[in-house]
Design an enzyme around this catalytic site. Structure first.
Site, PDB file in Angstrom:
ATOM      1  CE1 TYR A 183      -5.920  44.161 -39.076  1.00  0.00           C
ATOM      2  CE2 TYR A 183      -8.217  43.589 -39.137  1.00  0.00           C
ATOM      3  CZ  TYR A 183      -7.356  44.446 -38.988  1.00  0.00           C
ATOM      4  OH  TYR A 183      -7.526  45.779 -38.734  1.00  0.00           O
ATOM      5  CE  LYS A 220      -3.351  51.535 -39.356  1.00  0.00           C
ATOM      6  NZ  LYS A 220      -3.244  50.057 -38.609  1.00  0.00           N
ATOM      7  CD  GLU A 267      10.930  72.903 -17.051  1.00  0.00           C
ATOM      8  OE1 GLU A 267       9.850  73.153 -16.779  1.00  0.00           O
ATOM      9  OE2 GLU A 267      11.785  73.762 -16.362  1.00  0.00           O
ATOM     10  CG  ASN A 325      11.064  79.234 -16.110  1.00  0.00           C
ATOM     11  OD1 ASN A 325      11.773  79.438 -15.392  1.00  0.00           O
ATOM     12  ND2 ASN A 325       9.880  79.664 -16.263  1.00  0.00           N
ATOM     13  CB  THR A 338      28.424  58.513  -8.385  1.00  0.00           C
ATOM     14  OG1 THR A 338      28.971  58.789  -7.144  1.00  0.00           O
ATOM     15  CG2 THR A 338      29.600  58.057  -9.408  1.00  0.00           C
ATOM     16  CG  HIS A 339      24.941  57.953  -4.897  1.00  0.00           C
ATOM     17  ND1 HIS A 339      24.278  57.055  -5.139  1.00  0.00           N
ATOM     18  CD2 HIS A 339      26.528  57.541  -5.487  1.00  0.00           C
ATOM     19  CE1 HIS A 339      24.954  55.721  -4.972  1.00  0.00           C
ATOM     20  NE2 HIS A 339      26.365  56.095  -5.004  1.00  0.00           N
ATOM     21  CB  SER A 364       8.203  83.592 -14.916  1.00  0.00           C
ATOM     22  OG  SER A 364       6.786  83.874 -14.019  1.00  0.00           O
ATOM     23  CE  LYS A 385      11.798  80.734 -12.602  1.00  0.00           C
ATOM     24  NZ  LYS A 385      10.508  79.996 -12.132  1.00  0.00           N
ATOM     25  CD  GLN A 418      -8.949  50.804 -37.483  1.00  0.00           C
ATOM     26  OE1 GLN A 418      -9.049  50.293 -38.561  1.00  0.00           O
ATOM     27  NE2 GLN A 418      -9.805  51.405 -36.911  1.00  0.00           N
ATOM     28  CG  ASN A 446      -6.849  41.292 -42.949  1.00  0.00           C
ATOM     29  OD1 ASN A 446      -7.224  42.192 -42.935  1.00  0.00           O
ATOM     30  ND2 ASN A 446      -7.217  40.064 -42.936  1.00  0.00           N
TER      31      ASN A 446
END
Ligand code: ARG
Length: 457
Positions: A317, A325, A290, A285, A155-156, A277, A283, A322, A110
């Site tokens: 404990y 992790k 992304e 990309n 903005t927006h 693509s 294309k 466990q 522990n």
């Protein structure tokens, strides 16, 4: 292989249960921390006369050999062991015999696991901080090259006021600098050694916790042995700092994706960081950006998983822990990969300041400056704001921008308008006059760049 606890049991563990219980596939990556921790523990046991010096020497050279052999690939970690702690101890005993069985005196898995994970997270956090710094440097380089690149600030997602591309990038740089601060802060709180908390209650042996803490680079020891083996708040704190860093990377990625589109074309990513693509020949990309945006979700998920795992646990404990992790390791791996790809992608992208400038010329982003022009001539800001609103409406009707409207037309909206208005609302002036601290003015941005350089030193 017989379990360490076979003495108390009359039956072997069911195979399915054994697999379910095992964590070695996940925690094997902490072998170095586990071995270093055991070496410090053995040296302390000898210094405190809890084990003999000869045994200690055998243990130390045995552990060193194991570390060396795992590092070199000579020794394969046995995935049939329950966890890395069991593997190292079993391997040690296989190599040095009786003395190996003395290592676990005055220790429990522990406090051992609580120690290993803190050391592991400390090492990884340092790497993550240096990766964030690399990204900051890449963005700073772009900022310095684009000190004069005027673009629309939004903005927006509506064109709002002109800013420079450098100023925009510096916003991300500041976010990333705070991310570093948060990680450093969490590490500072985490950097106390739980070794010697043992199972939960401490020990009857005369151990010296400060000695092991010092040997392993901790700032001190956890003050309460139950707390030392019970909490994983440091994992949660770090995962939360990592989640926020991902938020920043994700927002940056979103903008890269937008900026790379034909609709914006403010930047063009290097071929080495884009994909084509399978069907559409034209294309290019922004897959990397992304994916960074997409992977942000799993880092949030890991944080929620850890919080939820902890919330119902009685002290001290519990095996639930466990699960910490897998969650924290995945957050680390994901964040590192995202940082590793974002930094060179940002560094190599080509900026297209002409397109930025063209976009800034539309959308009336100098309307605030026109209102400020009237205000500086004595009109109350609210009235100026209303007048400019009417002028904008007229421009929209005529299909022109503020810069194109003749002075006679302006005069119909008030006597305060003079020919100097055109200069006042030129994009260059709208930017260069915003010299308020932190603003987009060229001199203010240069100050901001200076501060970042100071930070990186
Ligand atoms: N593999 C365990 C973990 O990661 C190690 C600690 C086990 N302790 C115990 N009492 N079963 O949490």
């Amino acid at each position: 292989m017989d379990k360490m606890w076979a003495g108390r049991f009359s039956k072997a563990l069911d195979k399915t249960a054994d697999d379910f219980n095992s964590s070695i596939h996940t925690d094997c990556r902490m072998y170095r921390q586990d071995i270093k921790g055991s070496m410090a523990h053995a040296s302390m046991l000898a210094a405190q006369k809890i084990i003999a010096d000869d045994d200690c020497e055998l243990i130390l050279s045995g552990l060193e050999g194991i570390l060396r052999d795992i590092d070199s690939g000579l020794l394969k970690i046995d995935m049939d062991c329950e966890d890395i702690h069991m593997f190292v101890e079993a391997e040690l005993t296989k190599r040095i015999g009786e003395a190996g069985k003395r290592l676990h005196t005055a220790r429990s898995r522990n406090d051992q696991v609580a120690l290993d994970i803190r050391m592991y997270l400390r090492d990884e956090s340092a790497q993550i901080i240096s990766l964030i710094k690399s990204l900051i440097s890449a963005l700073l380089k772009q900022a310095e090259e684009n000190e004069n690149s005027v673009m629309p600030g939004y903005t927006h997602l509506q064109r709002a006021q002109p800013v420079t591309f450098a100023h925009h990038l510096l916003a991300y740089i500041n976010m990333l600098m705070r991310d570093i601060g948060r990680i450093e802060d969490a590490v500072r709180r985490m950097n106390l050694s739980p070794l010697g908390c043992c199972a939960l209650a401490g020990t009857t042996y005369g151990i010296d916790r400060d000695m092991t803490a010092k040997a392993l680079g901790f700032d001190g020891i956890t003050a309460n042995s139950i707390d030392g083996v019970s909490d994983r708040d440091f994992c949660v704190e770090l995962m939360s700092a990592f989640a926020l860093t991902m938020t920043h990377l994700s927002r940056f990625s979103e903008e890269i994706i937008l900026w790379s589109s034909w609709e914006f074309k403010f930047v063009e990513l290097d071929d080495a960081f884009t994909t084509g693509s399978s069907i559409m020949p034209q294309k290019k990309n922004s897959d990397m950006a992304e994916l960074v945006r997409g992977k942000t979700g799993r880092v949030y998920g890991n944080l929620m998983a850890a919080l939820t795992m902890l919330k119902g646990l009685p002290l001290a404990y519990n095996k639930d822990m466990q699960e910490d992790k897998e969650a924290v390791f995945d957050s680390i791996d994901t964040l590192k990969k995202c940082l590793e790809v974002t930094a060179p992608m940002a560094e190599t992208m080509k900026t297209l300041p002409d397109n930025m400038y063209k976009a800034a010329q539309g959308g009336f982003i100098n309307a605030t400056d026109l209102a400020d022009y009237l205000t500086k001539k004595g009109m109350p800001f609210r009235s100026a704001y209303k007048t400019v609103g009417q002028i904008v409406a007229l421009c929209i009707e005529k299909g022109c921008v503020l810069d194109d409207l003749p002075l006679e037309t302006y005069k119909q909206f008030g006597d305060l308008f003079e020919s100097d208005l055109y200069d006042e609302i030129s994009l260059e002036n709208c930017v260069s006059k915003r010299i308020s601290k932190g603003g987009t003015g060229f001199s203010s941005v240069r100050e901001q760049i200076k501060a970042v350089k100071e930070f990186l030193k």
